[in-house]
Design a protein around this motif. Structure first.
Motif, PDB file in Angstrom:
ATOM      1  N   ALA A 158       0.656  -1.295   0.070  1.00 14.94           N
ATOM      2  CA  ALA A 158       0.035   0.023  -0.105  1.00 14.94           C
ATOM      3  C   ALA A 158       0.790   1.236  -0.114  1.00 14.94           C
ATOM      4  CB  ALA A 158      -0.984   0.070   1.380  1.00 14.94           C
ATOM      5  N   GLU A 159       1.873   1.126   0.810  1.00  8.32           N
ATOM      6  CA  GLU A 159       2.889   2.335   0.955  1.00  8.32           C
ATOM      7  C   GLU A 159       4.177   1.728   0.709  1.00  8.32           C
ATOM      8  OE1 GLU A 159       0.570   5.579   3.691  1.00  8.32           O
ATOM      9  OE2 GLU A 159       1.537   3.849   4.599  1.00  8.32           O
ATOM     10  N   LEU A 160       5.188   2.314   0.320  1.00  6.75           N
ATOM     11  CA  LEU A 160       6.577   2.004   0.355  1.00  6.75           C
ATOM     12  C   LEU A 160       7.434   1.952   1.627  1.00  6.75           C
ATOM     13  CD1 LEU A 160       8.895   1.690  -1.658  1.00  6.75           C
ATOM     14  CD2 LEU A 160       9.739   3.915  -1.456  1.00  6.75           C
ATOM     15  N   ARG A 161       6.628   2.585   2.819  1.00  4.33           N
ATOM     16  CA  ARG A 161       7.354   2.329   3.852  1.00  4.33           C
ATOM     17  C   ARG A 161       6.773   0.982   4.666  1.00  4.33           C
ATOM     18  NH1 ARG A 161       5.344   7.117   7.089  1.00  4.33           N
ATOM     19  NH2 ARG A 161       4.496   7.942   5.140  1.00  4.33           N
ATOM     20  N   GLN A 162       6.076   0.327   4.187  1.00  4.44           N
ATOM     21  CA  GLN A 162       5.711  -1.013   4.567  1.00  4.44           C
ATOM     22  C   GLN A 162       6.866  -1.913   4.442  1.00  4.44           C
ATOM     23  OE1 GLN A 162       1.902  -1.480   2.207  1.00  4.44           O
ATOM     24  NE2 GLN A 162       1.446  -2.642   3.937  1.00  4.44           N
ATOM     25  N   LEU A 163       7.812  -1.695   3.393  1.00  2.17           N
ATOM     26  CA  LEU A 163       8.892  -2.484   3.323  1.00  2.17           C
ATOM     27  C   LEU A 163      10.135  -2.537   4.174  1.00  2.17           C
ATOM     28  CD1 LEU A 163       9.480  -2.031  -0.735  1.00  2.17           C
ATOM     29  CD2 LEU A 163       8.538  -4.139   0.540  1.00  2.17           C
ATOM     30  N   PHE A 164       9.869  -1.392   4.981  1.00  2.00           N
ATOM     31  CA  PHE A 164      11.194  -1.023   6.073  1.00  2.00           C
ATOM     32  C   PHE A 164      10.639  -1.507   7.403  1.00  2.00           C
ATOM     33  CE2 PHE A 164      11.911   1.330   1.998  1.00  2.00           C
ATOM     34  CZ  PHE A 164      13.084   0.973   1.790  1.00  2.00           C
ATOM     35  N   ASN A 165      11.648  -1.530   8.370  1.00  6.06           N
ATOM     36  CA  ASN A 165      11.267  -1.634   9.651  1.00  6.06           C
ATOM     37  C   ASN A 165      10.953  -0.514  10.201  1.00  6.06           C
ATOM     38  OD1 ASN A 165      11.405  -2.518  12.393  1.00  6.06           O
ATOM     39  ND2 ASN A 165      13.373  -3.774  12.216  1.00  6.06           N
ATOM     40  N   SER A 166       9.657  -0.604  10.732  1.00  7.76           N
ATOM     41  CA  SER A 166       9.392   0.709  11.478  1.00  7.76           C
ATOM     42  C   SER A 166       9.811   1.134  12.664  1.00  7.76           C
ATOM     43  CB  SER A 166       7.832   0.617  11.826  1.00  7.76           C
ATOM     44  OG  SER A 166       7.527  -0.474  12.847  1.00  7.76           O
ATOM     45  N   MET A 167      10.495   0.030  13.384  1.00 13.48           N
ATOM     46  CA  MET A 167      11.415   0.364  14.670  1.00 13.48           C
ATOM     47  C   MET A 167      12.735   0.871  14.301  1.00 13.48           C
ATOM     48  SD  MET A 167       9.395  -0.504  16.914  1.00 13.48           S
ATOM     49  CE  MET A 167      10.187  -0.519  18.214  1.00 13.48           C
ATOM     50  N   VAL A 213       8.233  -3.761  -7.209  1.00 14.90           N
ATOM     51  CA  VAL A 213       7.430  -3.329  -6.087  1.00 14.90           C
ATOM     52  C   VAL A 213       6.486  -2.296  -6.565  1.00 14.90           C
ATOM     53  CG1 VAL A 213       7.202  -2.089  -4.013  1.00 14.90           C
ATOM     54  CG2 VAL A 213       9.242  -3.571  -4.530  1.00 14.90           C
ATOM     55  N   HIS A 214       5.188  -2.733  -6.336  1.00 14.36           N
ATOM     56  CA  HIS A 214       3.867  -2.153  -6.950  1.00 14.36           C
ATOM     57  C   HIS A 214       3.304  -1.315  -5.715  1.00 14.36           C
ATOM     58  CE1 HIS A 214       3.865  -4.238 -10.970  1.00 14.36           C
ATOM     59  NE2 HIS A 214       4.210  -5.132 -10.116  1.00 14.36           N
ATOM     60  N   VAL A 215       3.260   0.070  -5.917  1.00 16.87           N
ATOM     61  CA  VAL A 215       2.824   0.725  -4.777  1.00 16.87           C
ATOM     62  C   VAL A 215       1.565   1.495  -4.865  1.00 16.87           C
ATOM     63  CG1 VAL A 215       3.215   2.759  -3.220  1.00 16.87           C
ATOM     64  CG2 VAL A 215       5.313   1.779  -4.182  1.00 16.87           C
ATOM     65  N   ASP A 216       0.355   0.854  -4.155  1.00 19.66           N
ATOM     66  CA  ASP A 216      -1.021   1.275  -4.355  1.00 19.66           C
ATOM     67  C   ASP A 216      -1.165   2.894  -4.079  1.00 19.66           C
ATOM     68  OD1 ASP A 216      -1.423  -1.158  -4.912  1.00 19.66           O
ATOM     69  OD2 ASP A 216      -2.052  -1.711  -2.867  1.00 19.66           O
ATOM     70  N   ASN A 217      -0.527   3.254  -2.993  1.00 16.86           N
ATOM     71  CA  ASN A 217      -0.938   4.795  -2.517  1.00 16.86           C
ATOM     72  C   ASN A 217       0.178   5.542  -3.129  1.00 16.86           C
ATOM     73  OD1 ASN A 217      -3.313   3.997  -1.581  1.00 16.86           O
ATOM     74  ND2 ASN A 217      -2.430   3.603   0.684  1.00 16.86           N
ATOM     75  N   LEU A 256       6.991   0.502  -9.230  1.00 19.62           N
ATOM     76  CA  LEU A 256       6.068   1.020 -10.233  1.00 19.62           C
ATOM     77  C   LEU A 256       4.941   1.157  -9.497  1.00 19.62           C
ATOM     78  CD1 LEU A 256       6.499  -2.705 -12.118  1.00 19.62           C
ATOM     79  CD2 LEU A 256       7.404  -0.292 -12.782  1.00 19.62           C
ATOM     80  N   PRO A 257       4.100   2.196 -10.075  1.00 17.58           N
ATOM     81  CA  PRO A 257       2.846   2.438  -9.532  1.00 17.58           C
ATOM     82  C   PRO A 257       1.592   1.147  -9.592  1.00 17.58           C
ATOM     83  CG  PRO A 257       3.132   3.390 -11.622  1.00 17.58           C
ATOM     84  CD  PRO A 257       4.172   2.733 -11.306  1.00 17.58           C
ATOM     85  N   ARG A 258       0.718   1.288  -8.630  1.00 17.06           N
ATOM     86  CA  ARG A 258      -0.206   0.426  -9.065  1.00 17.06           C
ATOM     87  C   ARG A 258      -1.075   0.455 -10.298  1.00 17.06           C
ATOM     88  NH1 ARG A 258      -6.384   0.334  -7.206  1.00 17.06           N
ATOM     89  NH2 ARG A 258      -6.021   2.508  -7.219  1.00 17.06           N
ATOM     90  N   VAL A 259      -1.226  -0.710 -11.007  1.00 15.03           N
ATOM     91  CA  VAL A 259      -2.060  -0.950 -12.068  1.00 15.03           C
ATOM     92  C   VAL A 259      -3.387  -1.429 -11.888  1.00 15.03           C
ATOM     93  CG1 VAL A 259      -2.125  -2.012 -14.209  1.00 15.03           C
ATOM     94  CG2 VAL A 259       0.016  -1.356 -13.164  1.00 15.03           C
ATOM     95  N   ALA A 260      -4.455  -0.512 -12.315  1.00 11.75           N
ATOM     96  CA  ALA A 260      -5.731  -0.874 -12.155  1.00 11.75           C
ATOM     97  C   ALA A 260      -6.505  -1.323 -13.417  1.00 11.75           C
ATOM     98  CB  ALA A 260      -6.432   0.030 -11.222  1.00 11.75           C
ATOM     99  N   GLU A 261      -7.151  -2.401 -13.582  1.00 13.15           N
ATOM    100  CA  GLU A 261      -7.948  -2.431 -14.779  1.00 13.15           C
ATOM    101  C   GLU A 261      -7.249  -2.273 -16.086  1.00 13.15           C
ATOM    102  OE1 GLU A 261     -11.829  -0.381 -14.621  1.00 13.15           O
ATOM    103  OE2 GLU A 261     -11.857  -1.363 -12.604  1.00 13.15           O
ATOM    104  N   GLY A 262      -5.721  -2.788 -16.134  1.00  9.86           N
ATOM    105  CA  GLY A 262      -4.742  -2.637 -17.358  1.00  9.86           C
ATOM    106  C   GLY A 262      -4.333  -1.425 -17.549  1.00  9.86           C
TER     107      GLY A 262
END
Length: 185
Positions: free
Chosen positions: A12-21, A56-60, A175-181
């Protein structure tokens, strides 16, 4: 042209890939343990030496070039650090193996010498052979750990080093999120 083995990762967000601590800037941050485990498990399943790629596809939000560069650098740096740490672990294991081998050989030599002395000293006693053989067996058992290290323990660690080498040179793209092609801005 060599094709890559590709892992498509959606967040959903790039920050999800990194350790928040981890308080370090993104470029220097550790990967999130779940993300790392997922990437490493995927790479372990890839047989052969084909190059690896992470998409990596980012939704937001949009996939900005500076975010892509930062992600490439962070992933590269993370897995190269893991490779170095694993190499140090392998080096430490071999060091322990060498020290254990030296201790084991000295103990074996001493056990054989005491066994011979016991054989001469107690040659008429019934238990002399038992004492001699026990000392010899004890001496050989002292070599168990170095043999275990040099025959078996180092292989999995060396395999880990190779895996992190491959992951350290993984081709990373954002890459940005791809919706419906179509690509969502």
């Amino acid at each position: 042209m060599t094709t890559h083995e590709v892992l498509e990762l959606h967040v959903a967000e790039l920050r999800q890939l990194f350790n928040s601590m981890d308080p370090a800037p993104f470029r220097e941050r550790d990967l999130d343990p779940a993300a790392e485990a997922y990437i490493v498990d995927w790479a372990r399943e890839i047989k052969g030496s084909r190059p690896l790629a992470l998409r990596v596809h980012v939704d937001n939000g949009a996939a900005r070039p500076e975010d892509a560069a930062m992600l490439r650098e962070a992933v590269d740096q993370y897995f190269r650090q893991r490779e170095k740490a694993t190499r140090r672990r392998l080096s430490q294991l071999f060091r322990v193996g060498r020290i254990s081998l030296l201790i084991g050989l000295v103990f074996l030599g001493a056990a054989l010498a005491v066994s011979e002395a016991a054989g001469v000293l107690f040659h008429k006693e019934r238990y002399a052979k038992l004492v001699q053989e026990s000392l010899v067996i004890g001496g050989w058992v002292a070599l168990w750990r170095p043999m275990e290290i040099f025959l078996y323990d180092w292989w999995p660690i060396r395999s880990e080093v190779r895996l992190y080498e491959r992951l350290g040179s993984i081709d990373v793209s954002l890459l940005p999120r791809v919706a419906e092609g179509r690509t969502v801005p």
